[in-house]
Design a protein around this motif. Sequence first.
Motif, PDB file in Angstrom:
ATOM      1  N   ASN A 151       4.965  -0.083  -4.126  1.00 18.47           N
ATOM      2  CA  ASN A 151       3.734   0.282  -3.434  1.00 18.47           C
ATOM      3  C   ASN A 151       2.827   1.093  -4.348  1.00 18.47           C
ATOM      4  O   ASN A 151       3.307   1.729  -5.296  1.00 18.47           O
ATOM      5  CB  ASN A 151       4.057   1.138  -2.205  1.00 18.47           C
ATOM      6  N   GLU A 205       0.809  -1.220   0.000  1.00 14.04           N
ATOM      7  CA  GLU A 205       0.000   0.000   0.000  1.00 14.04           C
ATOM      8  C   GLU A 205       0.848   1.280   0.000  1.00 14.04           C
ATOM      9  O   GLU A 205       0.678   2.137  -0.848  1.00 14.04           O
ATOM     10  CB  GLU A 205      -1.012  -0.007   1.148  1.00 14.04           C
ATOM     11  N   HIS A 246      -1.973  -8.727   3.794  1.00 13.50           N
ATOM     12  CA  HIS A 246      -0.727  -7.989   3.984  1.00 13.50           C
ATOM     13  C   HIS A 246       0.098  -8.707   5.057  1.00 13.50           C
ATOM     14  O   HIS A 246      -0.458  -9.196   6.044  1.00 13.50           O
ATOM     15  CB  HIS A 246      -1.078  -6.557   4.432  1.00 13.50           C
ATOM     16  N   PHE A 302       9.144  -2.311   1.818  1.00 15.49           N
ATOM     17  CA  PHE A 302       9.130  -3.556   2.598  1.00 15.49           C
ATOM     18  C   PHE A 302      10.506  -3.922   3.175  1.00 15.49           C
ATOM     19  O   PHE A 302      11.066  -4.976   2.874  1.00 15.49           O
ATOM     20  CB  PHE A 302       8.559  -4.709   1.758  1.00 15.49           C
TER      21      PHE A 302
HETATM   22  N1  URA Z   1       3.700  -1.860   4.093  1.00 14.98           N
HETATM   23  C1  URA Z   1       3.466  -1.591   2.783  1.00 14.98           C
HETATM   24  O1  URA Z   1       2.350  -1.729   2.309  1.00 14.98           O
HETATM   25  N2  URA Z   1       4.500  -1.219   2.036  1.00 14.98           N
HETATM   26  C2  URA Z   1       5.737  -1.085   2.512  1.00 14.98           C
HETATM   27  O2  URA Z   1       6.645  -0.738   1.745  1.00 14.98           O
HETATM   28  C3  URA Z   1       5.947  -1.357   3.871  1.00 14.98           C
HETATM   29  C4  URA Z   1       4.921  -1.747   4.646  1.00 14.98           C
END
Ligand code: URA
Length: 277
Positions: A154, A115, A234, A128
């Motif tokens: 994202n 996201e 997620h 991430f």
């Molecule tokens: N959550 C997400 O959706 N993207 C990221 O880059 C990190 C955490």
Amino acid sequence: MNEFASALDHVHATLAGLREQGVELRASAASLARLAATPTAAALAPAPLPVASPVVETRPLSDKPAAPTGAKAERLAELRSPVLACTLCPHLVKSRTQVVFGVGNPEAELMFVGEAPGEDEDLQGEPFVGKAGQLLTKIITAMGYARDDIYIANVLKCRPDMPPGESGNRKPKAAEMATCLPYLRQQIDIIQPRALVALGATAMEGLLGAVEPMAKLRGRWHEFNGIPLMATYHPAYLLRNQSLTEKRKVWEDMLLVLERLAKPISDKQRGFFLSKG
Ligand code: URA
């Protein structure tokens, strides 16, 4: 600006500069070794891993891994500059440390879409890399890939700002995602992965405008710009709900992805997160 804030600014500017020059910013050797652990069901367990503090490694140029080459890499590199300089959401320009473009193999057959950057991603400039990201890397490894094989991006490229005095993360607004979506669309157009995975209901909302709970979206194929799109929970959800049942649901979604990509799947992989009793 106090000394600490200006020192921090300096560090961020240096990191961004190094990244622009292709210098690799690497997590600690210990955390990398953990991430490289063999893909077993245990490896997917969201054990509390310390957030890797970035260690800037300035190796001699001759020792530097080759930057990705090829038409896709070049087109991504061209897209990167305007995205990094984007000012379409003035409130996010004010609050962000940097834009988080995306990372991975420009030739990837598989692309994960989250996201928005969180605090760690905003600081390190890579999607991430926080706790949820470490779990995503374990999922990728369990699937038989290396993180570098995949592309990760994202929907929203800036960390959502928080009201003054509040910490933590907030969900990206629909308008913010709609403003930023063309960038992701271009990334996908360039990479042309054979499959996409949306991580979480917010990513699905950003991609398809689908405002539905993940329980309804996951486990089946959708489509984005003609590319098969799998929806799954997620990784942050798995960190909050560590039951075997929830892990298995995500894993079943990943098995569907592997089948679609005609990847070999071992019996061991098929059995991950099935209760023994
Ligand atoms: N959550 C997400 O959706 N993207 C990221 O880059 C990190 C955490």
